[in-house]
Design a protein around this motif. Structure first.
Motif, PDB file in Angstrom:
ATOM      1  N   ASN A   1     -47.508   2.547  58.467  1.00 54.74           N
ATOM      2  CA  ASN A   1     -48.047   3.221  57.283  1.00 54.74           C
ATOM      3  C   ASN A   1     -49.568   3.295  57.348  1.00 54.74           C
ATOM      4  OD1 ASN A   1     -48.669   0.541  56.663  1.00 54.74           O
ATOM      5  ND2 ASN A   1     -47.944   0.683  54.565  1.00 54.74           N
ATOM      6  N   LYS A   2     -50.217   2.303  57.941  1.00 58.43           N
ATOM      7  CA  LYS A   2     -51.674   2.313  58.080  1.00 58.43           C
ATOM      8  C   LYS A   2     -52.129   3.476  58.962  1.00 58.43           C
ATOM      9  CE  LYS A   2     -55.563  -0.580  59.430  1.00 58.43           C
ATOM     10  NZ  LYS A   2     -55.957  -1.900  59.933  1.00 58.43           N
ATOM     11  N   SER A   3     -51.484   3.634  60.109  1.00 56.18           N
ATOM     12  CA  SER A   3     -51.832   4.741  61.008  1.00 56.18           C
ATOM     13  C   SER A   3     -51.511   6.083  60.358  1.00 56.18           C
ATOM     14  CB  SER A   3     -51.077   4.603  62.328  1.00 56.18           C
ATOM     15  OG  SER A   3     -51.396   5.660  63.194  1.00 56.18           O
ATOM     16  N   PHE A   4     -50.385   6.141  59.656  1.00 55.25           N
ATOM     17  CA  PHE A   4     -50.005   7.374  58.976  1.00 55.25           C
ATOM     18  C   PHE A   4     -51.065   7.772  57.951  1.00 55.25           C
ATOM     19  CE2 PHE A   4     -47.849   9.845  55.704  1.00 55.25           C
ATOM     20  CZ  PHE A   4     -47.156  10.765  56.453  1.00 55.25           C
ATOM     21  N   LYS A   5     -51.454   6.820  57.097  1.00 58.39           N
ATOM     22  CA  LYS A   5     -52.437   7.110  56.044  1.00 58.39           C
ATOM     23  C   LYS A   5     -53.809   7.454  56.621  1.00 58.39           C
ATOM     24  CE  LYS A   5     -51.482   3.325  53.713  1.00 58.39           C
ATOM     25  NZ  LYS A   5     -51.522   2.260  52.706  1.00 58.39           N
ATOM     26  N   ASN A   6     -54.185   6.812  57.720  1.00 59.41           N
ATOM     27  CA  ASN A   6     -55.501   7.062  58.316  1.00 59.41           C
ATOM     28  C   ASN A   6     -55.573   8.385  59.076  1.00 59.41           C
ATOM     29  OD1 ASN A   6     -56.510   4.664  57.313  1.00 59.41           O
ATOM     30  ND2 ASN A   6     -56.120   3.526  59.188  1.00 59.41           N
ATOM     31  N   ASN A   7     -54.441   8.960  59.419  1.00 58.48           N
ATOM     32  CA  ASN A   7     -54.427  10.170  60.249  1.00 58.48           C
ATOM     33  C   ASN A   7     -53.616  11.308  59.640  1.00 58.48           C
ATOM     34  OD1 ASN A   7     -55.762   9.090  62.799  1.00 58.48           O
ATOM     35  ND2 ASN A   7     -54.135   7.605  62.502  1.00 58.48           N
ATOM     36  N   LEU A   8     -53.381  11.280  58.348  1.00 58.72           N
ATOM     37  CA  LEU A   8     -52.502  12.285  57.770  1.00 58.72           C
ATOM     38  C   LEU A   8     -53.185  13.630  57.549  1.00 58.72           C
ATOM     39  CD1 LEU A   8     -52.906  12.844  54.455  1.00 58.72           C
ATOM     40  CD2 LEU A   8     -52.048  10.535  54.353  1.00 58.72           C
ATOM     41  N   THR A   9     -52.364  14.641  57.532  1.00 59.92           N
ATOM     42  CA  THR A   9     -52.780  15.998  57.191  1.00 59.92           C
ATOM     43  C   THR A   9     -51.775  16.541  56.177  1.00 59.92           C
ATOM     44  OG1 THR A   9     -51.506  16.995  58.991  1.00 59.92           O
ATOM     45  CG2 THR A   9     -53.798  16.476  59.456  1.00 59.92           C
ATOM     46  N   ILE A  10     -52.192  17.529  55.426  1.00 57.52           N
ATOM     47  CA  ILE A  10     -51.298  18.203  54.495  1.00 57.52           C
ATOM     48  C   ILE A  10     -50.933  19.539  55.125  1.00 57.52           C
ATOM     49  CG2 ILE A  10     -51.077  19.216  52.197  1.00 57.52           C
ATOM     50  CD1 ILE A  10     -53.104  17.090  51.250  1.00 57.52           C
ATOM     51  N   LYS A  11     -49.655  19.829  55.199  1.00 54.06           N
ATOM     52  CA  LYS A  11     -49.261  21.062  55.879  1.00 54.06           C
ATOM     53  C   LYS A  11     -47.982  21.643  55.300  1.00 54.06           C
ATOM     54  CE  LYS A  11     -47.553  20.397  60.117  1.00 54.06           C
ATOM     55  NZ  LYS A  11     -47.502  19.964  61.513  1.00 54.06           N
ATOM     56  N   HIS A  12     -47.778  22.915  55.602  1.00 50.99           N
ATOM     57  CA  HIS A  12     -46.530  23.607  55.290  1.00 50.99           C
ATOM     58  C   HIS A  12     -45.613  23.457  56.490  1.00 50.99           C
ATOM     59  CE1 HIS A  12     -47.677  25.834  51.665  1.00 50.99           C
ATOM     60  NE2 HIS A  12     -48.869  25.949  52.215  1.00 50.99           N
ATOM     61  N   MET A  13     -44.355  23.181  56.256  1.00 49.15           N
ATOM     62  CA  MET A  13     -43.349  23.197  57.324  1.00 49.15           C
ATOM     63  C   MET A  13     -42.270  24.146  56.842  1.00 49.15           C
ATOM     64  SD  MET A  13     -43.178  19.351  58.807  1.00 49.15           S
ATOM     65  CE  MET A  13     -43.968  18.228  57.651  1.00 49.15           C
TER      66      MET A  13
ATOM     67  N   LYS B   1     -35.519  27.386  52.444  1.00 49.24           N
ATOM     68  CA  LYS B   1     -35.529  25.944  52.193  1.00 49.24           C
ATOM     69  C   LYS B   1     -36.977  25.460  52.163  1.00 49.24           C
ATOM     70  CE  LYS B   1     -33.892  21.543  53.894  1.00 49.24           C
ATOM     71  NZ  LYS B   1     -33.228  20.827  54.980  1.00 49.24           N
ATOM     72  N   SER B   2     -37.429  25.012  51.043  1.00 49.10           N
ATOM     73  CA  SER B   2     -38.763  24.405  50.905  1.00 49.10           C
ATOM     74  C   SER B   2     -39.886  25.293  51.447  1.00 49.10           C
ATOM     75  CB  SER B   2     -38.803  23.050  51.606  1.00 49.10           C
ATOM     76  OG  SER B   2     -37.797  22.215  51.141  1.00 49.10           O
ATOM     77  N   GLU B   3     -39.770  26.584  51.234  1.00 45.25           N
ATOM     78  CA  GLU B   3     -40.747  27.511  51.810  1.00 45.25           C
ATOM     79  C   GLU B   3     -42.155  27.316  51.273  1.00 45.25           C
ATOM     80  OE1 GLU B   3     -38.724  31.107  50.875  1.00 45.25           O
ATOM     81  OE2 GLU B   3     -37.640  31.128  52.758  1.00 45.25           O
ATOM     82  N   ASN B   4     -42.301  26.798  50.064  1.00 44.67           N
ATOM     83  CA  ASN B   4     -43.621  26.615  49.476  1.00 44.67           C
ATOM     84  C   ASN B   4     -44.030  25.152  49.344  1.00 44.67           C
ATOM     85  OD1 ASN B   4     -44.070  29.423  49.041  1.00 44.67           O
ATOM     86  ND2 ASN B   4     -42.604  29.322  47.373  1.00 44.67           N
ATOM     87  N   ALA B   5     -43.232  24.255  49.901  1.00 45.39           N
ATOM     88  CA  ALA B   5     -43.524  22.823  49.777  1.00 45.39           C
ATOM     89  C   ALA B   5     -44.684  22.427  50.687  1.00 45.39           C
ATOM     90  CB  ALA B   5     -42.290  22.014  50.133  1.00 45.39           C
ATOM     91  N   LEU B   6     -45.416  21.408  50.258  1.00 50.84           N
ATOM     92  CA  LEU B   6     -46.462  20.799  51.066  1.00 50.84           C
ATOM     93  C   LEU B   6     -45.995  19.409  51.489  1.00 50.84           C
ATOM     94  CD1 LEU B   6     -49.645  21.708  49.019  1.00 50.84           C
ATOM     95  CD2 LEU B   6     -48.922  22.700  51.183  1.00 50.84           C
ATOM     96  N   TYR B   7     -46.312  19.026  52.710  1.00 49.28           N
ATOM     97  CA  TYR B   7     -45.879  17.753  53.245  1.00 49.28           C
ATOM     98  C   TYR B   7     -47.074  16.969  53.777  1.00 49.28           C
ATOM     99  CZ  TYR B   7     -41.207  19.771  53.191  1.00 49.28           C
ATOM    100  OH  TYR B   7     -40.040  20.345  52.800  1.00 49.28           O
ATOM    101  N   LEU B   8     -46.987  15.650  53.684  1.00 48.02           N
ATOM    102  CA  LEU B   8     -47.932  14.786  54.366  1.00 48.02           C
ATOM    103  C   LEU B   8     -47.362  14.575  55.757  1.00 48.02           C
ATOM    104  CD1 LEU B   8     -48.592  12.088  51.623  1.00 48.02           C
ATOM    105  CD2 LEU B   8     -49.995  14.061  52.190  1.00 48.02           C
ATOM    106  N   ALA B   9     -48.194  14.741  56.779  1.00 48.14           N
ATOM    107  CA  ALA B   9     -47.705  14.642  58.153  1.00 48.14           C
ATOM    108  C   ALA B   9     -48.773  14.013  59.030  1.00 48.14           C
ATOM    109  CB  ALA B   9     -47.348  16.033  58.678  1.00 48.14           C
ATOM    110  N   THR B  10     -48.350  13.536  60.178  1.00 53.41           N
ATOM    111  CA  THR B  10     -49.271  13.040  61.193  1.00 53.41           C
ATOM    112  C   THR B  10     -48.735  13.436  62.552  1.00 53.41           C
ATOM    113  OG1 THR B  10     -50.544  11.126  61.931  1.00 53.41           O
ATOM    114  CG2 THR B  10     -48.232  10.744  61.483  1.00 53.41           C
ATOM    115  N   ASN B  11     -49.590  13.494  63.527  1.00 55.02           N
ATOM    116  CA  ASN B  11     -49.209  13.856  64.877  1.00 55.02           C
ATOM    117  C   ASN B  11     -48.410  12.720  65.507  1.00 55.02           C
ATOM    118  OD1 ASN B  11     -49.379  14.346  67.795  1.00 55.02           O
ATOM    119  ND2 ASN B  11     -50.822  15.946  67.215  1.00 55.02           N
ATOM    120  N   LEU B  12     -47.409  13.045  66.318  1.00 54.92           N
ATOM    121  CA  LEU B  12     -46.606  12.018  66.969  1.00 54.92           C
ATOM    122  C   LEU B  12     -47.439  11.109  67.869  1.00 54.92           C
ATOM    123  CD1 LEU B  12     -43.330  13.899  67.919  1.00 54.92           C
ATOM    124  CD2 LEU B  12     -43.627  12.134  66.205  1.00 54.92           C
TER     125      LEU B  12
END
Length: 67
Positions: free
Chosen positions: A25-37, A42-53
């Motif tokens: 969770n620390k790495s996720f929070k420190n490197n997150l971006t907000i993006k559309h997927m 299905k969820s065409e207008n939703a925003l997600y918190l994401a991070t690179n693998l």
């Protein structure tokens, strides 16, 4: 937030699941971006918190993570 997030690929045809990796969770929070997927109808207008693998680690290292 939870301690870790695990990414899983679901193969619906063969009814199998594959653990791809995980991120603390620390790495996720420190490197997150907000993006559309976007996925049609299905969820065409939703925003997600994401991070690179690349911010994650191999599941074999689960015991070495510090929380």
């Amino acid at each position: 937030m939870v301690h870790i997030y695990i990414r899983v690929y679901i193969d619906e045809i063969n009814k199998k699941a594959y653990i791809i990796g995980m991120v603390s969770n620390k790495s996720f929070k420190n490197n997150l971006t907000i993006k559309h997927m976007r996925q049609k109808n299905k969820s065409e207008n939703a925003l997600y918190l994401a991070t690179n693998l690349k911010n994650g680690v191999c599941i074999k290292l689960l015991s070495k993570l510090s929380f």
